[in-house]
Every structure is written in structure tokens, then in C-alpha cells.
Design an enzyme around this catalytic site. Sequence first.
Site, PDB file in Angstrom:
ATOM      1  N   GLY A 209     125.887 -48.281  88.534  1.00 13.83           N
ATOM      2  CA  GLY A 209     126.209 -47.624  87.258  1.00 13.83           C
ATOM      3  C   GLY A 209     126.012 -46.128  87.355  1.00 13.83           C
TER       4      GLY A 209
ATOM      5  CG  ASN B 209     121.229 -46.181  86.226  1.00 16.23           C
ATOM      6  OD1 ASN B 209     120.393 -45.710  85.458  1.00 16.23           O
ATOM      7  ND2 ASN B 209     122.536 -46.090  85.976  1.00 16.23           N
TER       8      ASN B 209
ATOM      9  CE1 TYR C 147     118.630 -52.098  77.537  1.00  9.61           C
ATOM     10  CE2 TYR C 147     116.462 -51.709  76.587  1.00  9.61           C
ATOM     11  CZ  TYR C 147     117.508 -51.305  77.392  1.00  9.61           C
ATOM     12  OH  TYR C 147     117.427 -50.101  78.062  1.00  9.61           O
TER      13      TYR C 147
ATOM     14  CB  ILE D 220     116.575 -41.226  78.244  1.00 12.98           C
ATOM     15  CG1 ILE D 220     115.245 -41.683  78.848  1.00 12.98           C
ATOM     16  CG2 ILE D 220     117.242 -40.133  79.101  1.00 12.98           C
ATOM     17  CD1 ILE D 220     114.167 -40.641  78.965  1.00 12.98           C
TER      18      ILE D 220
END
Length: 244
Positions: free
Chosen positions: A9, A88, A153, A186
Site C-alpha cells: 500500500g 502498511n 478494525y 495521523i
Amino acid sequence: MNKKVLITGATRGIGKEIALNFAKEGYDIAINFRNIESANILEQELLEINKDIEVLKLYGDISKYEDCEKIFKEIKEKWNCLDVLVNNAGVRKDNLVLRMSEEDFRDVIDVNLVGVFFCMKFATKLMLKNKFGRIISISSVVGVSGNKGQINYAASKAGVIAMTKSLAQEIGRKNITVNAISPGFIESDMTETLEEDYKDEMLKEIPLSRFGSTKDIADMAVFLASEKASYITGQNIIIDGGLL
Ligand code: NAP
């Protein structure tokens, strides 16, 4: 000979920043992508940073075993080794439990957990041969704390931390370190779409009073791959401005 890194990714957000930082360090870089235009742009950017590196563009959906098999087959053919894997690639499909569909639960697990397992498995095979390796997986603070609306998640990211600790024990004696990085909030496409009210609420909870940057995570990935981190394994390093 340059060291070799694969980043999954790699064409956006944290993955892209990690790729740019490894280019500065002189690594040959394999970028896993799903969108060829973005991969071509990234390739140019990497070569502008460092013309003495090689860039491999490897298409693939990491939730698919055959795609991962093909990615690693190409790395073996071209390089016959891999020094660093950065897991990632990731997705989120948030919803409260009663509204979460089976499909959204499984999709997130398939990319964030099963995909990481596939890449860990294939990378380990290449790294064992050379008795050197660094496996770095991007987890999340949510994998430690949990978060409402993110049971899929959070479960996937907690699983990544558990796989990291387990694999570190399996392959440490072969000089392969396995670590996770758990970012907090982030700034990237992934967080861009969150509601402003939610972001304001989050900001109040962060002692450093700012959201993290992709560079905050990329710097740690490069450090974990370096000689300076050779005695660190099985760790989950939290980078969240103090949130947790
Ligand atoms: P992002 O901007 O949404 O980028 C996600 C990347 O993953 C994209 O390059 C995407 O490729 C790729 N990807 C998604 N599904 C894939 C699949 N099945 N196969 C291959 N590639 C796939 O997200 P980000 O913020 O940079 O996140 C990167 C990692 O950090 C993720 O694992 C995420 O869970 C984790 N993380 C992020 C935050 C944050 O606050 N941003 C916090 C904690 C953890 P396409 O461009 O083809 O879609």
C-alpha cells in the site's frame, strides 16, 4: 549492494512517506500498488530523491493469496532476497456493531490481518535464507485500546500485534526482528473523511495537542529497519502524541 525493502500500500499516505524515507536511506524499493498511475508518480519521486536505487512496481491486492504469491515470486526472481518488509496497506469500514455487516467485518479482517499474515509468511521464507530480516507492521492504538464503531478494525490491528509478538519468537534466532508500530491519529486520506466534530473531540484528548504526520511514522519505520534497532523485537511501538 543496496538493501531491499517491500512496502505494501505504498502509493498514498503513511506508505508513501515510508517509501520516500527509505529512498533517502539508499534502499532499493518494491512498491506494492493497486493504481498504476499513482505507482508511476511514486516511482518518479523516488528516483528524483535517489537516482542510485532500483524501484520495483508490484501490483496486488494483499488480501488475495495469489496476488501476494506473485509479488514475492517477482521479488525472488529480481532480487533473490528481501531485507525489510513493511506491512502498511490497510482499510477501515467503521460502524456500530448492530449496523456492521458481515461483509464489512470480513473485508477489514481480510486486508488488515489475513493480508499481513500472507506477507509475513512469504517474507519469512526469503529472509530465512539470508539469516537477516526486519518485519515492520503498521497496527494502530485502536488495536490496544479498542474504539467504538471499529470492532472490525480494532480486532484486525490487535491481531497484527499478536502475530508480531508470536513471529518474533519463532524467527528471532535467525536474526530476523519483527515489530509493530501503532499510530494514533495521523493526517492522511484515512482520517480525512472523519467528521469535524469527532476530530475536534479527538484533539482535546491528545496531550501534544496535534495530530501526527506521516513522517512521525516513517521515521520510526526507517529506525526499526536500521542497525541501531538490531536488539528490538516483538515490540509494539505506540506513536500517538500521548493519546493512549
Ligand atoms: P490511506 O491513506 O487510506 O492508505 C491506505 C493504503 O493501503 C493505500 O495505498 C491503499 O491502496 C492500500 N490498500 C488498501 N487496501 C489494500 C489491499 N487490499 N491491497 C493492497 N493495498 C491496499 O491510509 P493511511 O492512513 O496511510 O494508513 C496506512 C496504514 O496505517 C494502515 O494500515 C492504517 O490502518 C494504519 N493506521 C493509520 C492511522 C491514521 O490515523 N491514518 C492510524 C493508525 C493506523 P489504494 O490507493 O489502491 O487504495
